[in-house]
Every structure is written in C-alpha cells, then in structure tokens.
Design a protein around this motif. Structure first.
Motif, PDB file in Angstrom:
ATOM      1  N   ASN A  14     -18.808 -29.620  85.989  1.00  0.00           N
ATOM      2  CA  ASN A  14     -19.446 -28.318  86.197  1.00  0.00           C
ATOM      3  C   ASN A  14     -18.666 -27.190  85.506  1.00  0.00           C
ATOM      4  N   THR A  15     -17.346 -27.273  85.576  1.00  0.00           N
ATOM      5  CA  THR A  15     -16.522 -26.243  84.942  1.00  0.00           C
ATOM      6  C   THR A  15     -16.713 -26.240  83.428  1.00  0.00           C
ATOM      7  N   LEU A  16     -16.789 -27.426  82.850  1.00  0.00           N
ATOM      8  CA  LEU A  16     -17.047 -27.518  81.406  1.00  0.00           C
ATOM      9  C   LEU A  16     -18.445 -26.992  81.084  1.00  0.00           C
ATOM     10  N   ASN A  17     -19.420 -27.323  81.930  1.00  0.00           N
ATOM     11  CA  ASN A  17     -20.782 -26.810  81.724  1.00  0.00           C
ATOM     12  C   ASN A  17     -20.800 -25.279  81.762  1.00  0.00           C
ATOM     13  N   GLU A  18     -20.078 -24.697  82.713  1.00  0.00           N
ATOM     14  CA  GLU A  18     -20.041 -23.238  82.862  1.00  0.00           C
ATOM     15  C   GLU A  18     -19.412 -22.568  81.647  1.00  0.00           C
ATOM     16  N   ASN A  19     -18.632 -23.338  80.892  1.00  0.00           N
ATOM     17  CA  ASN A  19     -18.020 -22.824  79.667  1.00  0.00           C
ATOM     18  C   ASN A  19     -18.794 -23.266  78.422  1.00  0.00           C
ATOM     19  N   ASN A  20     -20.059 -23.635  78.655  1.00  0.00           N
ATOM     20  CA  ASN A  20     -20.997 -23.973  77.572  1.00  0.00           C
ATOM     21  C   ASN A  20     -20.659 -25.277  76.847  1.00  0.00           C
ATOM     22  N   PHE A  21     -20.056 -26.231  77.581  1.00  0.00           N
ATOM     23  CA  PHE A  21     -19.811 -27.564  77.035  1.00  0.00           C
ATOM     24  C   PHE A  21     -20.553 -28.597  77.885  1.00  0.00           C
TER      25      PHE A  21
END
Length: 443
Positions: A14-21
């Motif tokens: 989720n953290t990576l998703n929130e950073n557009n990854f």
C-alpha cells in the motif's frame, strides 16, 4: 480469489502504491498460500527502483542492491523488496552477470525458475499468473517457466530444486523439464557443495525423501553428487534376510526414520559401505562383514565434501558405526560402554535408526531386542550411575598430585578406572580410585 496478506506485507504494498508504484507479493509465498501451506517468508516485487524504496521506508538494509533487493525492516522482521528485473547472461551457470530493471511484472516473472513460483498477488489486481502456475499447482506438476534448457543454463541449481520441490510437494516433474535435467546433468558440477548440501537436506527432511532420491537417480544427478550411493543402486544382497537391493533397502529405511536431519543422514548412508564389503559364502549367500565401519568412514568423507558441520559429521559417523551393535545379549556393563561411546544424547537417534533398519528388512519384524535395550538404558539413566569420564570422582589433577606425569598416561589411566567403575559403580569413590591408581603407578 483472495489470498491473505500479512499486515506488514499489505502495508509495504500500500505504501508503494501511495507513492505511485505497483507492488505484489511474489513467488513461494503465493505458491504456499494457494496450497494452504503457511509461507516461511514473504517477498515483494515492485517497479520502484532501489533508491525509491530506500527513500520511501524509514528502516531499510541494502542487502542486494546490485540486483535490486532492499530489505525493509518492520517490527523486527525483514521483508525483501525487489525491483522488477530482467537477468543478464549467466556465465557461471549460477548467478547473472548483471541485471536490467524493467517496468513489466510479466518480464520479471519470466526469469523465475518454475511456473508455480512465477505468480504474484495484491488485493487490487488479484492473482497475476501469466505462465499458468495455478494450473500446474492443481495438476501437481513441476514445470519450468519457458525453455527448461535456458532456465538450467542460467542456474544449474534449479535442476536440484526441481527434484526438491517434487519431493516436498509430491508433484510430478514435467516431461520436458525432466528430459532437460537429464540432458544437462553435468552442469550440476558448477554448483557449490554448500548449495547442493542445502537442497539435499531439504529433500531429506521431506515426508517421503525416497521420492527425491529416486528422482536424483533417474535424472542422472545421483551418480555425480553421491557416486558412493549410486553404487548401491541395483546391488543384489543375495541374502535371505533382504528382499530389496541395497538402494531400495536404504530408501525404505530413510522413509521409516524420524524427520530429523541427523537420523536421516545416518539412514541414507548406513549401508553405503556394503558394496566394498560384499562376499559370498559357499552356499551362495551374501555377507557384508565390517560394512558398518566402512560405511561410517565413507559417510565422513561425503559429509566433509558437502561441507556439513563437524558435530553432524561426528554424530552420523558414530550412529552408522554402531547401528549393528548386538542388542540381544548385551549385559549392563556393555550397555554402559555403548552409552559412553555414542553419548547419551545420541541414544534416541540410534534406536530410531535401528527400528527403521529393521523395517527395511524382509518381514516379519522383531523389535523386542530394541525395546529391551531401550528399557535397560532407561534404568541405567534413572539409577544415575557413572557413564563417562566426567562422572568419575577423580580427575587428571588428582593423578598428578599422587605422582603421575603429565601426558597420555593420564588419559589412559582414567579410561582404565572408568572401565572398572562401569562394571562396579560402588568403586566410584575418590579414595578408592586414588588407591587403585596408586597401585597401578607403583606396580
């Protein structure tokens, strides 16, 4: 289909998703989840570059930054997060000379060994399975991703891993994959002994290790990795007590032993000395005199070659050497000597090996002598009678104080005193032992 992701894995994704990854749990953890097995660890793959991962998470360790792997530490647990990558040329048949990062998950999955390990998952996109790993799981099949010859040329250890997964999961190896192992068998020589040892250990600790060793033999790897064991294949024992050749007997003993690496190693090598000791008497009956001693010696050579630790090597050596001890007519002093030779902590291993060995013989099975030995050992231990040099009420300093010179005579005298105490525990008193030692010194 929904696969449960641990909270820390979900947090990283989720953290990576929130950073557009994009990010996915990948590999063995997905395989095990689909098999309803508890994953040992959770790996994550992402299109984020290593520098991005380090910047996004507070606590990271660049454990394999050259190959795109960063360890993210959460609640004292490390999670490997690796950038999507394409492996370059494998000049050593083991490690890629370099890797190229990619933005494609499918390209990353394409470099993996087997289809069942080439699946990824997150809650948003669901299961990503471009190489039909789920079908192979359902069909209980080990199949390489793409061309098996290329996969094995990239990393020769994968041949052994195919057999290990087949053994652990009780899956069949795909025909093209198996044919490629046979064709490329000599490349296993490019793999370090430590890595071979680790895969063999996992095979040994599976529910039915015999599956793996049959596969190793049929694939041609056994004769390269364990040529001494390969000699046992088809070796007719020509003995009325055996209805199997040495190799088949060994595999039966292996499956019958408890799931402990020390015991399984002893079971694997307990009869490996038989081909060197084979004789036939005038009645055409085969005998293997002294094969336990020969087998112990050979096991020591093999385990050293495979880089096992010294404690394992020594314990397996002792178990093999003693596995034929006569259990029927042992008197208490002889049993005490046996305990002293093998160590009380190893006695359960010896009994385990002996029970398994009987199960590998021709029926009917008689375990009464083992039960008798077990009961005697139990009584000896409970009586707290002296069993080893450390139990003596006298030591080397005591001998020096009464006139003994330092050197080998100290050890030999203590051993002689122990022999007397094993026969008569009442002698284990300091004044009595000093008196005996004095008499020995001046006679």
């Amino acid at each position: 289909m929904k696969i449960y992701l641990p909270k820390n894995v979900e947090y990283i994704i989720n953290t990576l998703n929130e950073n557009n990854f994009s990010a996915y749990a990948v590999g063995g953890c997905i395989r095990d989840s689909l098999l309803k097995r508890l994953p040992k660890d959770w790996d994550i793959t992402t299109n984020a570059m290593p520098k991005d991962i380090i910047q996004i998470f507070n606590n990271t360790i660049p454990i394999g930054i050259k190959h795109g792997t960063i360890a993210v530490l959460l609640e004292n647990v490390t999670y490997e997060v690796t950038t999507f990558r394409i492996d370059g040329k494998y000049s050593d048949n083991r490690h890629p000379d370099k890797v190229l990062f990619t933005t494609s998950l499918n390209e990353d999955l394409a470099r993996r060994d087997f289809t069942i390990n080439a699946m990824a998952y997150n809650y948003k996109d669901g299961l990503q399975d471009p190489y039909n790993g789920q079908d192979d799981l359902n069909n209980k099949l080990i199949r390489c991703v793409g061309n098996p010859g290329l996969r094995f040329n990239e990393d020769s250890l994968r041949m052994l891993r195919a057999i290990r997964f087949s053994t652990e999961l009780n899956f069949k190896i795909d025909e093209d994959t198996k044919s490629s192992i046979i064709q490329n068998q000599l490349m296993i020589q490019n793999v370090s002994m430590e890595r071979i040892r680790d895969e063999l250990s996992k095979i040994l600790l599976s529910d039915f290790p015999s599956i793996g060793f049959k596969e190793l033999n049929s694939a041609g790897l056994l004769k390269i990795i364990l040529p001494e064991l390969s000699r046992c294949v088809g070796f007719n024992q020509k003995n009325p007590h055996h209805d199997k050749d040495v190799f088949e007997h060994t595999l039966t003993v292996l499956d019958s032993s408890s799931n402990n690496l020390i015991v399984r190693l002893a079971a694997l090598f307990h009869d490996i000395g038989k081909p060197n000791c084979f004789t036939i008497d005038e009645h055409g009956i085969g005998h293997f005199y002294m094969h336990a001693i020969e087998g112990a010696r050979i096991s020591q050579e093999i385990l050293k070659r495979l880089k096992f630790d010294n404690t394992t090597i020594k314990t397996v050596y002792i178990l093999i050497k003693e596995h034929l001890v006569n259990r029927n007519n042992l008197k208490i002093p002889a049993i005490k000597k046996l305990i002293n030779r093998i160590g009380i902590e190893n006695f359960p291993y010896l009994l385990d090996l002996q029970i398994a060995d009987i199960k590998g013989h021709k029926p009917p099975y008689d375990f009464s002598s083992i039960l008798h030995l077990k009961n005697c050992v139990h009584e000896i231990i409970n009586s707290k009678e002296p069993l080893s040099l450390k139990d003596l009420k006298i030591n080397g300093n005591d001998l020096i104080n009464i006139g003994y010179h330092r050197g080998t005579i100290i050890g030999s005298t203590l051993k002689e005193l122990l022999e007397l105490v094993l026969k008569n525990p009442k002698l284990n008193k300091k004044d009595i032992l000093i008196d005996i030692a004095n008499k020995k010194l001046y006679t």
